[in-house]
Design an enzyme around this catalytic site. Structure first.
Site, PDB file in Angstrom:
ATOM      1  N   SER A  25       0.801  -1.224   0.000  1.00  0.00           N
ATOM      2  CA  SER A  25       0.000   0.000   0.000  1.00  0.00           C
ATOM      3  C   SER A  25       0.835   1.276   0.000  1.00  0.00           C
ATOM      4  CB  SER A  25      -0.950   0.046   1.193  1.00  0.00           C
ATOM      5  OG  SER A  25      -0.220   0.234   2.380  1.00  0.00           O
ATOM      6  N   TYR A  58      -3.062   0.417  -3.058  1.00  0.00           N
ATOM      7  CA  TYR A  58      -4.248   0.941  -2.385  1.00  0.00           C
ATOM      8  C   TYR A  58      -3.800   1.853  -1.246  1.00  0.00           C
ATOM      9  CZ  TYR A  58      -3.177  -2.640   1.073  1.00  0.00           C
ATOM     10  OH  TYR A  58      -2.542  -3.416   2.006  1.00  0.00           O
TER      11      TYR A  58
END
Length: 118
Positions: A25, A58
């Site tokens: 991430s 993400y």
């Protein structure tokens, strides 16, 4: 017909950390996420202005007001602290809506990652 268009952009922000051993991430200061209309867990594209690399990951909200931009996991091998990046998120929408849609674009100060223009 639906088309994918730019929804959100954090233009030219500086990487403050890279954590290879994290699951994955990008951690982003929550003030920047809010200003750019990006939510936790949203898929984003990262473009590194220093080396031309592009990747997808993400988002994870970082401490508000901290200026944190931390690439986690394997991306830490591609993007390094001090690099200038662009963070973009996209959305699908009907063609007619897309023609008039205006993305949220944020321009941080690359020295502090604080918002100077949006």
């Amino acid at each position: 017909m639906y088309v994918e268009v730019l929804k959100s952009k954090i233009h030219r922000v500086t990487i403050t950390e890279a954590n290879l051993n994290y699951v994955g991430s990008i951690t982003i200061d929550e003030d920047l996420m809010d200003a750019a209309n990006i939510i936790a867990g949203e898929k984003v594209q990262i473009v590194d202005n220093n080396n031309g690399a592009r990747l997808e990951t993400y988002t994870i909200p970082g401490k508000r007001g901290s200026g944190v931009i931390c690439l986690n996991g394997a991306a830490a091998r591609i993007v390094h602290p001090g690099d200038i990046i662009i963070i973009m998120a996209y959305a699908w929408m009907p063609m007619e809506e897309a023609k008039v849609f205006k993305p949220a674009v944020v321009f941080p100060d690359t020295a502090t990652n604080k918002i100077i223009l949006k």
